[in-house]
Motif scaffolding. Structure first.
Motif, short mmCIF file in Angstrom:
data_model
loop_
_atom_site.label_atom_id
_atom_site.label_comp_id
_atom_site.label_asym_id
_atom_site.label_seq_id
_atom_site.Cartn_x
_atom_site.Cartn_y
_atom_site.Cartn_z
N HIS A 135 0.84 -1.19 0.00
CA HIS A 135 0.00 0.00 0.00
C HIS A 135 0.88 1.25 0.00
CE1 HIS A 135 -3.02 2.91 1.28
NE2 HIS A 135 -3.90 2.05 0.78
N PRO A 136 0.51 2.30 -0.73
CA PRO A 136 1.34 3.50 -0.81
C PRO A 136 1.64 4.15 0.55
CG PRO A 136 -0.44 3.61 -2.40
CD PRO A 136 -0.67 2.39 -1.58
N SER A 137 0.78 3.95 1.52
CA SER A 137 1.05 4.53 2.84
C SER A 137 2.14 3.79 3.58
CB SER A 137 -0.23 4.56 3.67
OG SER A 137 -0.68 3.24 3.93
N LYS A 138 2.43 2.53 3.18
CA LYS A 138 3.43 1.71 3.86
C LYS A 138 4.71 1.53 3.06
CE LYS A 138 -0.25 -1.11 5.82
NZ LYS A 138 -0.84 -2.44 5.82
N THR A 139 4.65 1.73 1.76
CA THR A 139 5.76 1.40 0.87
C THR A 139 6.16 2.61 0.03
OG1 THR A 139 4.77 -0.80 0.69
CG2 THR A 139 6.51 -0.28 -0.84
N SER A 140 7.44 2.75 -0.21
CA SER A 140 7.92 3.87 -1.02
C SER A 140 7.56 3.65 -2.49
CB SER A 140 9.43 4.02 -0.88
OG SER A 140 10.09 2.96 -1.51
N THR A 141 7.54 4.74 -3.25
CA THR A 141 7.25 4.62 -4.68
C THR A 141 8.34 3.83 -5.39
OG1 THR A 141 8.29 6.76 -5.09
CG2 THR A 141 5.92 6.75 -4.76
N PHE A 142 9.57 3.92 -4.92
CA PHE A 142 10.67 3.15 -5.52
C PHE A 142 10.37 1.66 -5.47
CE2 PHE A 142 14.61 0.74 -5.00
CZ PHE A 142 15.25 1.06 -6.19
N ILE A 143 9.96 1.16 -4.31
CA ILE A 143 9.65 -0.27 -4.15
C ILE A 143 8.46 -0.64 -5.02
CG2 ILE A 143 8.89 -2.04 -2.50
CD1 ILE A 143 11.80 -1.21 -2.14
N ARG A 144 7.45 0.20 -5.08
CA ARG A 144 6.28 -0.09 -5.91
C ARG A 144 6.65 -0.14 -7.39
NH1 ARG A 144 1.04 0.56 -3.74
NH2 ARG A 144 0.32 1.57 -5.64
N HIS A 145 7.54 0.75 -7.84
CA HIS A 145 8.01 0.70 -9.22
C HIS A 145 8.79 -0.58 -9.48
CE1 HIS A 145 6.78 4.49 -10.95
NE2 HIS A 145 7.32 5.19 -9.96
N VAL A 146 9.67 -0.95 -8.58
CA VAL A 146 10.48 -2.17 -8.76
C VAL A 146 9.59 -3.40 -8.81
CG1 VAL A 146 12.18 -3.66 -7.62
CG2 VAL A 146 12.59 -1.21 -7.75
N VAL A 147 8.65 -3.52 -7.89
CA VAL A 147 7.77 -4.69 -7.87
C VAL A 147 6.91 -4.75 -9.12
CG1 VAL A 147 5.80 -5.72 -6.65
CG2 VAL A 147 7.78 -4.92 -5.36
N ALA A 148 6.35 -3.63 -9.53
CA ALA A 148 5.51 -3.61 -10.74
C ALA A 148 6.32 -4.01 -11.97
CB ALA A 148 4.90 -2.22 -10.93
N THR A 149 7.55 -3.53 -12.06
CA THR A 149 8.40 -3.86 -13.21
C THR A 149 8.76 -5.33 -13.24
OG1 THR A 149 9.34 -1.64 -13.15
CG2 THR A 149 10.55 -3.30 -14.39
N PHE A 150 9.29 -5.84 -12.14
CA PHE A 150 9.74 -7.23 -12.12
C PHE A 150 8.60 -8.23 -12.21
CE2 PHE A 150 13.78 -5.49 -10.41
CZ PHE A 150 14.58 -5.96 -11.43
N PHE A 181 -1.40 6.43 -9.56
CA PHE A 181 -1.67 5.14 -8.92
C PHE A 181 -0.50 4.69 -8.06
CE2 PHE A 181 -0.75 0.60 -9.24
CZ PHE A 181 -1.76 0.11 -8.43
N ILE A 182 0.71 4.77 -8.60
CA ILE A 182 1.90 4.33 -7.86
C ILE A 182 2.09 5.15 -6.59
CG2 ILE A 182 4.44 4.29 -7.94
CD1 ILE A 182 3.30 1.91 -9.31
N GLU A 183 1.87 6.45 -6.68
CA GLU A 183 2.05 7.31 -5.51
C GLU A 183 0.89 7.23 -4.54
OE1 GLU A 183 2.72 11.14 -7.23
OE2 GLU A 183 4.82 10.66 -7.75
N GLY A 184 -0.22 6.62 -4.95
CA GLY A 184 -1.36 6.44 -4.06
C GLY A 184 -2.27 7.64 -3.95
N ARG A 185 -2.16 8.55 -4.89
CA ARG A 185 -3.07 9.70 -4.90
C ARG A 185 -4.30 9.33 -5.70
NH1 ARG A 185 -0.79 13.60 -8.04
NH2 ARG A 185 0.86 12.25 -8.73
#
Length: 197
Positions: free
Chosen positions: A5-20, A159-163
């Motif tokens: 969830h964006p409130s718990k995870t940085s955008t960097f991690i969300r980008h990495v997970v989405a990519t891989f 979406f990635i930033e949770g806004r």
């Protein structure tokens, strides 16, 4: 949703997970043909950096569409004549659309004044070049790698930033009004689907 969830995870991690995750799904579904997604995206990003915002939209469009055409011709007439192979052209078409739309959005945001743009162009214009990770995340994310749909880069970053902002309506003078929307719960939709079965 629960773990990233964006409130718990940085955008960097969300980008990495989405990519891989997207690249893993592509590799699982299309085998080594998925390398075409990386090649097309990588060369297009290199073109964006070399060409600059003034002409990147032209060069990216020509390259991405040309690469898609060459892959389709070689897949049908050279490698796939009369036998089955994984059709990777569907995701490649979506990536081609993403590359060209992003190049045009960057061109609009970095080279044109606000009064030269239509209200829609103004809304989607991007004023900075995305990093390589952001770019690959947008092109190869697991939510759109297999079948799309095409979404704008701004919507993806939102979406990635949770806004959770959505366009309420466009006024005739080009101004847009936004409102914050609470995060929707999937519970009702899941229960309805389970009851139908």
């Amino acid at each position: 949703r629960i773990y990233l969830h964006p409130s718990k995870t940085s955008t960097f991690i969300r980008h990495v997970v989405a990519t891989f995750l997207g690249l893993y799904l592509a590799l699982f579904c299309f085998g080594w043909y998925a390398i075409h997604f990386i090649i097309q995206s990588g060369i297009s990003y290199y073109i964006m950096i070399l060409a600059g915002p003034e002409s990147m939209h032209r060069y990216c469009f020509i390259f991405a569409l040309g690469y898609l055409t060459l892959c389709q011709i070689s897949r049908v007439y050279i490698f796939d004549y009369g036998q089955y192979s994984a059709d990777f052209s569907g995701p490649l078409m979506i990536i081609t659309q993403k590359i060209t739309s992003l190049a045009f959005e960057i061109h609009d945001g970095m080279t044109k004044k606000s009064d030269q743009l239509t209200p829609t162009q103004r809304h989607y214009a991007i004023s900075r070049m995305p990093s390589l990770l952001e770019y690959l995340s947008y092109n190869c994310n697991f939510m759109g790698i297999l079948a799309g749909p095409l979404c704008s880069y701004k919507d993806y970053v939102t979406f990635i930033e949770g806004r959770a902002y959505h366009l309420k309506h466009m006024e005739a003078n080009g101004g847009d009004k936004k409102y914050e929307q609470a995060e929707p719960s999937p519970d009702v939709a899941v229960v309805q689907k389970l009851l139908v079965c």
